[in-house]
Write an enzyme that holds these catalytic residues in place. Structure first.
Site, PDB file in Angstrom:
ATOM      1  CG  ASP A  88      -1.591   0.830   0.999  1.00 39.06           C
ATOM      2  OD1 ASP A  88      -1.552   1.807   2.551  1.00 39.06           O
ATOM      3  OD2 ASP A  88      -2.556   2.003   0.379  1.00 39.06           O
ATOM      4  CG  ASP A 110       0.917   7.680  -3.381  1.00 40.48           C
ATOM      5  OD1 ASP A 110       0.007   7.668  -2.617  1.00 40.48           O
ATOM      6  OD2 ASP A 110       0.856   8.255  -4.728  1.00 40.48           O
ATOM      7  CD  GLU A 140      -3.839   8.302  -4.309  1.00 42.42           C
ATOM      8  OE1 GLU A 140      -2.857   8.752  -3.654  1.00 42.42           O
ATOM      9  OE2 GLU A 140      -4.590   8.263  -3.351  1.00 42.42           O
ATOM     10  CG  HIS A 184      -5.164   8.243   4.565  1.00 41.96           C
ATOM     11  ND1 HIS A 184      -4.008   8.771   3.728  1.00 41.96           N
ATOM     12  CD2 HIS A 184      -5.295   7.265   4.361  1.00 41.96           C
ATOM     13  CE1 HIS A 184      -3.835   7.674   2.395  1.00 41.96           C
ATOM     14  NE2 HIS A 184      -4.580   6.715   2.479  1.00 41.96           N
ATOM     15  CG  HIS A 214      -6.641   5.026  -1.469  1.00 44.49           C
ATOM     16  ND1 HIS A 214      -4.950   4.699  -0.806  1.00 44.49           N
ATOM     17  CD2 HIS A 214      -6.106   4.445  -2.520  1.00 44.49           C
ATOM     18  CE1 HIS A 214      -4.912   3.479  -1.430  1.00 44.49           C
ATOM     19  NE2 HIS A 214      -5.303   3.861  -2.359  1.00 44.49           N
ATOM     20  CB  SER A 217     -12.358   4.144   7.800  1.00 46.37           C
ATOM     21  OG  SER A 217     -10.977   2.879   8.172  1.00 46.37           O
ATOM     22  CB  THR A 258     -10.877  -1.062   5.563  1.00 47.69           C
ATOM     23  OG1 THR A 258     -12.442  -1.029   4.690  1.00 47.69           O
ATOM     24  CG2 THR A 258     -10.833  -0.819   7.312  1.00 47.69           C
TER      25      THR A 258
HETATM   26  O1  LIG Z   1      -6.534   4.586   2.232  1.00 45.49           O
HETATM   27  C1  LIG Z   1      -5.602   3.733   3.769  1.00 45.49           C
HETATM   28  C2  LIG Z   1      -6.701   4.073   4.615  1.00 45.49           C
HETATM   29  O2  LIG Z   1      -7.633   4.628   5.054  1.00 45.49           O
HETATM   30  P1  LIG Z   1      -8.546   5.020   6.679  1.00 45.49           P
HETATM   31  O3  LIG Z   1      -7.648   5.736   7.366  1.00 45.49           O
HETATM   32  O4  LIG Z   1      -9.565   5.373   5.981  1.00 45.49           O
HETATM   33  O5  LIG Z   1      -8.330   3.416   6.958  1.00 45.49           O
HETATM   34  N1  LIG Z   1      -4.848   3.292   3.568  1.00 45.49           N
HETATM   35  O6  LIG Z   1      -4.156   2.881   2.238  1.00 45.49           O
HETATM   36  C3  LIG Z   1      -3.633   2.803   5.101  1.00 45.49           C
HETATM   37  C4  LIG Z   1      -3.341   3.454   5.585  1.00 45.49           C
HETATM   38  C5  LIG Z   1      -2.002   3.429   6.024  1.00 45.49           C
HETATM   39  O7  LIG Z   1      -0.377   4.345   6.318  1.00 45.49           O
HETATM   40  P2  LIG Z   1       0.305   3.747   7.814  1.00 45.49           P
HETATM   41  O8  LIG Z   1       0.527   2.708   8.213  1.00 45.49           O
HETATM   42  O9  LIG Z   1       1.497   4.910   7.075  1.00 45.49           O
HETATM   43  O10 LIG Z   1      -0.597   4.452   7.870  1.00 45.49           O
HETATM   44 ZN   LIG Z   2      -4.230   5.429   1.017  1.00 40.67          ZN
END
Ligand SMILES: O=C(COP(=O)(O)O)N(O)CCCOP(=O)(O)O
Ligand SMILES: [Zn+2]
Length: 311
Positions: A88, A110, A140, A184, A214, A217, A258
């Site tokens: 990701d 990305d 993206e 996020h 993305h 959640s 998520t």
């Molecule tokens: O899109 C999402 C999650 O979205 P959300 O916050 O709505 O669950 N992601 O790509 C998760 C990104 C996580 O990155 P990190 O481990 O650096 O904190």
């Molecule tokens: Zn993301």
């Protein structure tokens, strides 16, 4: 079985349903997610950010990538739901290569903070390398506000539909993430949760690709409340409501990232358990309630997105 992410998403795109991509950083989240997906007989995408790979590898990304591949690929080949492992928000060339070398099903490049032409050039290069290694690719266009690939994006930059068409044709990415208004983390909207459905529909039409949401959640208030009852402070938290999520799937979203929902469910369960049991110190016991809440969120999400019994 351990599969290519593209296989799961091409089927989801055909069938117009969503498959959650759950982020993990350790074994416990993986087990809790897997329990939920098995019970729902749902295809499963497990994803790890660069931060997760550094964390698991104690700052050696290739070691971290191997850790996740060994844990997930081995388990996948002993259960009868399809499971894919995805990198990701790949941003660092060496970490993307480490994931490919270690055996990830797919990687995200990305470069969305770069200008359009540069994003396209970088993505095209990664697609060539990844495809040569039999690995599928996500990219993206547009930007989510909040922290993204360690870059502070002040506000949302929504995807441009014409750029999306050219980008997907030129780069041949396998699945594509259009920014349509999410961000996020747990504080996604000041007011009402509004996403640009019209833009999403057009991107689906012009690209024909499986699409990724993305920052998807919901920030389930049931778990926010439990966590706050035992000392957490998540005031002002707001996510993507379930009915909005369903709309995005109807208009062509197939991979639904998520992470925050799992984090909140876990910390709610942990806080609640520890507040009631002053004697327990076995990690296999004091994490169980946290894992049960994660499993419940996973099963609820699978029902919302429609991927149950799709194996
Ligand atoms: O899109 C999402 C999650 O979205 P959300 O916050 O709505 O669950 N992601 O790509 C998760 C990104 C996580 O990155 P990190 O481990 O650096 O904190
Ligand atoms: Zn993301």
């Amino acid at each position: 079985a351990y599969v290519d992410t593209k296989d799961i998403l091409d089927k989801a795109s055909e069938g117009y349903y969503g498959v959650a991509a759950f982020n993990i950083n350790n074994m416990e989240f993986f087990h809790a997610i897997l329990e939920g997906a098995l019970e729902k007989k749902s295809p499963l995408i497990i994803e790890t950010s660069e931060g997760a790979i550094k964390y698991a590898g104690m700052n050696d990304p290739y070691r971290g990538a191997r850790f996740f591949v060994n844990m997930i690929k081995d388990m996948a080949n002993t259960v009868d739901i399809p499971i894919a492992l995805h990198l990701d928000h790949g941003n660092n060339f060496d970490i993307i290569m480490a994931a490919i070398k270690a055996g990830y099903s797919s990687v995200m490049i990305d470069a969305s903070h770069e200008v359009f032409e540069e994003n396209m050039r970088i993505t095209k290069d990664i697609v060539r390398i990844a495809h040569a290694a039999g690995v599928s690719v996500e990219a993206e266009l547009g930007q989510l506000s909040g922290i993204e690939d360690n870059v502070e994006a002040a506000e949302n930059v929504l995807v441009n539909v014409d750029e999306a068409k050219e980008f997907c044709e030129t780069t041949e990415v396998d699945f594509f993430a259009p920014a349509i208004g999410t961000s996020h983390g747990a504080f996604k909207f000041k007011g009402e949760a509004k996403l640009d459905y019209d833009r999403l529909k057009k991107v689906k039409e012009v690209t024909g690709k499986p699409l990724v949401l993305h920052g998807a959640s919901s920030v389930v208030q049931e778990y926010v409340k439990i966590a706050e009852e035992y000392g957490a402070d998540f005031g002002g938290s707001k996510g993507v409501p379930a009915d909005v999520l369903k709309q995005t799937v109807e208009y062509g979203i197939n991979k639904v990232n998520t992470d925050t929902d799992l984090r909140i469910a876990y910390v709610a369960g942990l806080r609640e358990f520890l507040a009631h049991d002053a004697k327990q110190f076995d990690p296999r016991k004091y994490q169980r309630k946290a894992m049960d809440y994660v499993k419940k969120v996973v099963m609820e999400r699978i029902d919302i997105l429609g991927s149950a019994n799709k194996i």
